[in-house]
Design a protein around this motif. Structure first.
Motif, PDB file in Angstrom:
ATOM      1  N   ARG A 166      40.849   6.800 167.963  1.00 26.66           N
ATOM      2  CA  ARG A 166      39.456   6.301 168.014  1.00 26.66           C
ATOM      3  C   ARG A 166      39.139   5.456 166.784  1.00 26.66           C
ATOM      4  N   ASP A 167      39.622   5.889 165.619  1.00 23.37           N
ATOM      5  CA  ASP A 167      39.400   5.136 164.391  1.00 23.37           C
ATOM      6  C   ASP A 167      40.045   3.757 164.476  1.00 23.37           C
ATOM      7  N   SER A 213      37.956   1.574 166.604  1.00 25.34           N
ATOM      8  CA  SER A 213      36.760   1.145 165.860  1.00 25.34           C
ATOM      9  C   SER A 213      37.106   0.050 164.867  1.00 25.34           C
TER      10      SER A 213
END
Length: 191
Positions: free
Chosen positions: A118-119, A122
């Motif tokens: 997820r990072d 992002s």
């Protein structure tokens, strides 16, 4: 429906402006000066040096994370096989305790790796956003130099004359002004 009608009116207005931009047979500059210009944002990201750098670094970070996931999976598989082999030699309560601890560790590792994914997503979105923020002044200069009032993404235009597309020129201007967008890494590495 109103949005489609607006786009059709804009396209028709742009084509009408082109028809009156110069007499038939007269030499025209490319792109034609008019009220509306178009460009392909996807091409800006995929064909500029800066956009290509974003893609390369994203692919490298994704590959590193995937390699890390494969390594962790191999380690956990080996531990699971060891635990399975120990089952025959342990008391059921001792085995259950070890199995529960292993399951908790696997869940924790999975959550940590999912957070890294997820990072990375992002970071990729932030890099693309930063790219588009940094090219706005360049695109604004192009629009003003052509005497246009509007710049549309080609995906929102139903029909246009090729001469109103400034994508190639924008790519050239972005490459000249920004190059690869600096030297600092765009993505963090995952340990």
């Amino acid at each position: 429906m109103a949005g489609i009608r607006h786009v059709l009116h804009a396209a028709a207005f742009g084509l009408a402006a082109l028809a009156f931009a110069a007499p038939e047979g007269a030499a025209q500059s490319t792109p034609v000066s008019g009220d509306i210009l178009v460009l392909n944002q996807d091409r800006l990201l995929s064909q500029t040096q800066y956009g290509q750098r974003i893609q390369r670094e994203l692919e490298a970070a994704s590959s590193a994370l995937a390699a890390q996931n494969r390594e962790i999976e191999a380690q956990l598989t080996a531990e699971e096989l060891e635990l399975t082999d120990l089952r025959a030699t342990l008391e059921p309560a001792d085995f259950r305790e070890m199995a529960d601890e292993f399951d908790e560790r696997v869940s924790s590792i999975r959550a940590a790796q999912d957070a890294k994914t997820r990072d990375l997503q992002s970071q990729a979105e932030a890099a693309r956003q930063r790219f588009f923020e940094e090219i706005v002044p360049i695109l604004l200069d192009l629009v003003e130099s052509e005497g246009a009032a509007v710049l549309l993404d080609s995906r929102t235009v139903l029909l246009s004359a090729g001469s109103v597309d400034i994508t190639d020129r924008a790519i050239s201007e972005i490459d000249t002004a920004l190059g690869q967008g600096g030297v600092a890494p765009l993505f963090t590495t995952f340990d």
